[in-house]
Scaffold this motif. Structure first.
Motif, PDB file in Angstrom:
ATOM      1  N   CYS A 268      35.689  21.487   7.780  1.00  0.00           N
ATOM      2  CA  CYS A 268      35.612  19.958   8.816  1.00  0.00           C
ATOM      3  C   CYS A 268      35.243  20.455   9.856  1.00  0.00           C
ATOM      4  O   CYS A 268      35.816  20.619  11.066  1.00  0.00           O
ATOM      5  N   GLU A 269      33.813  20.102   9.922  1.00  0.00           N
ATOM      6  CA  GLU A 269      32.783  20.251  11.303  1.00  0.00           C
ATOM      7  C   GLU A 269      33.001  20.303  12.675  1.00  0.00           C
ATOM      8  O   GLU A 269      32.142  20.730  13.313  1.00  0.00           O
ATOM      9  N   ASN A 270      34.193  18.557  11.945  1.00  0.00           N
ATOM     10  CA  ASN A 270      34.657  18.661  14.439  1.00  0.00           C
ATOM     11  C   ASN A 270      35.532  18.414  13.964  1.00  0.00           C
ATOM     12  O   ASN A 270      35.717  18.215  15.352  1.00  0.00           O
ATOM     13  N   LEU A 271      36.552  19.389  14.014  1.00  0.00           N
ATOM     14  CA  LEU A 271      38.043  19.809  14.150  1.00  0.00           C
ATOM     15  C   LEU A 271      37.418  20.290  15.385  1.00  0.00           C
ATOM     16  O   LEU A 271      36.857  21.276  16.198  1.00  0.00           O
ATOM     17  N   GLU A 272      38.042  20.282  16.508  1.00  0.00           N
ATOM     18  CA  GLU A 272      38.579  20.085  17.744  1.00  0.00           C
ATOM     19  C   GLU A 272      39.106  21.106  18.384  1.00  0.00           C
ATOM     20  O   GLU A 272      39.489  21.657  18.928  1.00  0.00           O
TER      21      GLU A 272
ATOM     22  N   VAL B 187      35.776  23.807  17.915  1.00  0.00           N
ATOM     23  CA  VAL B 187      37.371  24.096  17.883  1.00  0.00           C
ATOM     24  C   VAL B 187      36.653  24.504  19.432  1.00  0.00           C
ATOM     25  O   VAL B 187      35.822  24.745  19.836  1.00  0.00           O
TER      26      VAL B 187
ATOM     27  N   MET C 218      34.311  31.650  17.077  1.00  0.00           N
ATOM     28  CA  MET C 218      34.462  30.404  16.814  1.00  0.00           C
ATOM     29  C   MET C 218      33.856  29.998  18.709  1.00  0.00           C
ATOM     30  O   MET C 218      34.231  30.223  19.626  1.00  0.00           O
TER      31      MET C 218
ATOM     32  N   ASN D 169      33.046  28.122  10.464  1.00  0.00           N
ATOM     33  CA  ASN D 169      32.028  27.172  10.044  1.00  0.00           C
ATOM     34  C   ASN D 169      32.873  26.168  12.044  1.00  0.00           C
ATOM     35  O   ASN D 169      31.868  25.274  11.700  1.00  0.00           O
ATOM     36  N   LEU D 170      33.383  26.126  11.837  1.00  0.00           N
ATOM     37  CA  LEU D 170      34.419  25.216  12.824  1.00  0.00           C
ATOM     38  C   LEU D 170      33.597  25.751  14.553  1.00  0.00           C
ATOM     39  O   LEU D 170      34.522  26.823  15.734  1.00  0.00           O
TER      40      LEU D 170
ATOM     41  N   LEU E 198      36.306  29.407   8.112  1.00  0.00           N
ATOM     42  CA  LEU E 198      36.556  29.074   9.287  1.00  0.00           C
ATOM     43  C   LEU E 198      35.600  29.595  10.795  1.00  0.00           C
ATOM     44  O   LEU E 198      36.294  28.203  11.468  1.00  0.00           O
TER      45      LEU E 198
ATOM     46  N   GLY F  53      37.372  24.919   6.239  1.00  0.00           N
ATOM     47  CA  GLY F  53      35.985  25.184   7.237  1.00  0.00           C
ATOM     48  C   GLY F  53      35.281  23.807   7.099  1.00  0.00           C
ATOM     49  O   GLY F  53      33.768  23.958   8.451  1.00  0.00           O
TER      50      GLY F  53
END
Length: 372
Positions: free
Chosen positions: A190-194, A217, A237, A213-214, A211, A188
């Protein structure tokens, strides 16, 4: 109305697709043979040769003999060795080399662990590792602060290290078709995960609340696992556009699923859903909904009367223990292989649906039968 309701036998439509592919290949083969025998192919070859000569600055006197094109490859070879051409090729090769030095690739069952030299290449931006026997991701992955893409599909990885949360610039994480049973809460961070792909691990039952926090995504694929419900973190999300949670153990959907306001594609086939919540109608951007129709006893009338352009597809599943591929006569037996095969089929099928220019303006029910 701009919707479409289709009821298919999954195994039959797959067979239909395979037959079409086979016929198309046969047509392409015959067309290729016809062109090879026609004068058009020769004209095409001559024009391509002329264009190549012009790109290399070869004068017409070198490839025209009495008005006819001389397609002698030695002409290209001779002029291809000139300093100017060699310089252009060198610049192109240098650019590719510069790009590739940031990409790490590894494949083959001879690999059971990552090479020691990898820990020294912390400047890498992409990892592409597939079809190996590697089981663990090294903790030193935390040092790869520039990592954007982490593609680790079809290996033997059994857990994700907590250090993965240190990858603040990570955009894509694909650990599909491994042996994962859980996901660390640190993911969670990895704040820039798409894009997150956890499909085909067969054993994941839940995702940590962290998670949530993503927020960046847009794509989540958790198909072919053991989820009993859509994880709460997924419902939070806010930018999610594609959710594939097919081939799980879902029996119902949350009543607040409409909080996924940006969701466009929702794949639910091969679950045990008995009804669909009316909240689906409140999702203005939802354009494709796929479910398994075997256990459905209640579908909101509002879905069928929707004017939002929603395509509603209900697949009638026919479990097949073994699948025979016509071209290779290869039998796919394992559940993991079967899920992978059907996943590729569904991906192609959905792309085909989206490419259709015309959709029926009425509800249709289609039953297919096919003799192979």
């Amino acid at each position: 109305m701009g919707h479409q309701v289709i009821i298919f036998d999954f195994s039959l439509i797959r067979g239909l697709w395979e037959t079409r592919v086979k016929k198309n290949k046969e047509r392409q083969r015959k067309e290729k043979e016809r062109l090879e025998k026609s004068s058009l192919e020769k004209i095409k070859q001559e024009w391509n040769f002329i264009l190549e000569c012009r790109k290399k600055g070869i004068p017409q006197s070198k490839y025209l003999k009495n008005g006819f094109v001389d397609t002698n490859e030695k002409i290209l070879d001779t002029y291809g060795k000139t300093p100017q051409v060699q310089k252009r090729r060198a610049l192109s090769d240098e650019a590719n080399k510069e790009k590739n030095k940031f990409i790490f690739q590894l494949s083959g069952e001879q690999w059971m662990e990552f090479p020691d030299s990898l820990k020294e290449q912390t400047y890498l931006k992409e990892w592409h590792v597939c079809n190996t026997l590697i089981q663990t991701i090294p903790a030193y992955i935390a040092l790869f602060q520039d990592l954007r893409i982490l593609e680790l599909s079809k290996n033997q990885i059994n857990h994700l290290p907590v250090e993965i949360g240190c990858l603040k610039n990570l955009r894509v994480l694909n650990v599909s078709f491994n042996n994962l049973k859980s996901v660390p809460p640190e993911l969670g961070d990895c704040e820039n995960l798409e894009k997150l792909d956890l499909s085909g691990n067969m054993e994941i039952k839940e995702l940590p609340f962290e998670l949530s926090n993503l927020k960046q995504v847009t794509v989540v694929d958790v198909s072919a696992n053991k989820f009993h419900s859509i994880p709460i973190c997924v419902l939070r999300m806010s930018n999610l556009q594609w959710l594939d949670i097919s081939s799980n153990n879902l029996k119902d959907l949350p009543e607040d699923i409409d909080r996924l306001e940006q969701l466009q594609t929702l794949l639910l086939q091969k679950n045990k859903l008995t009804y669909l919540p009316r909240a689906l109608v409140n999702m203005p951007k939802l354009s494709l909904l796929v479910v398994s129709g075997d256990d459905l006893v209640e579908i909101p009338t509002a879905i069928c009367e929707s004017t939002t352009g929603l395509k509603f597809i209900s697949l009638k599943d026919s479990p097949v223990e073994t699948i025979v591929c016509e071209d290779t006569e290869e039998i796919i037996e394992s559940e993991r292989d079967r899920e992978q095969f059907e996943k590729e089929f569904m991906k192609t099928y959905i792309e085909d649906i989206k490419e259709r220019d015309l959709t029926p303006s009425y509800t249709t029910k289609v039953l297919l039968s096919l003799q192979l």
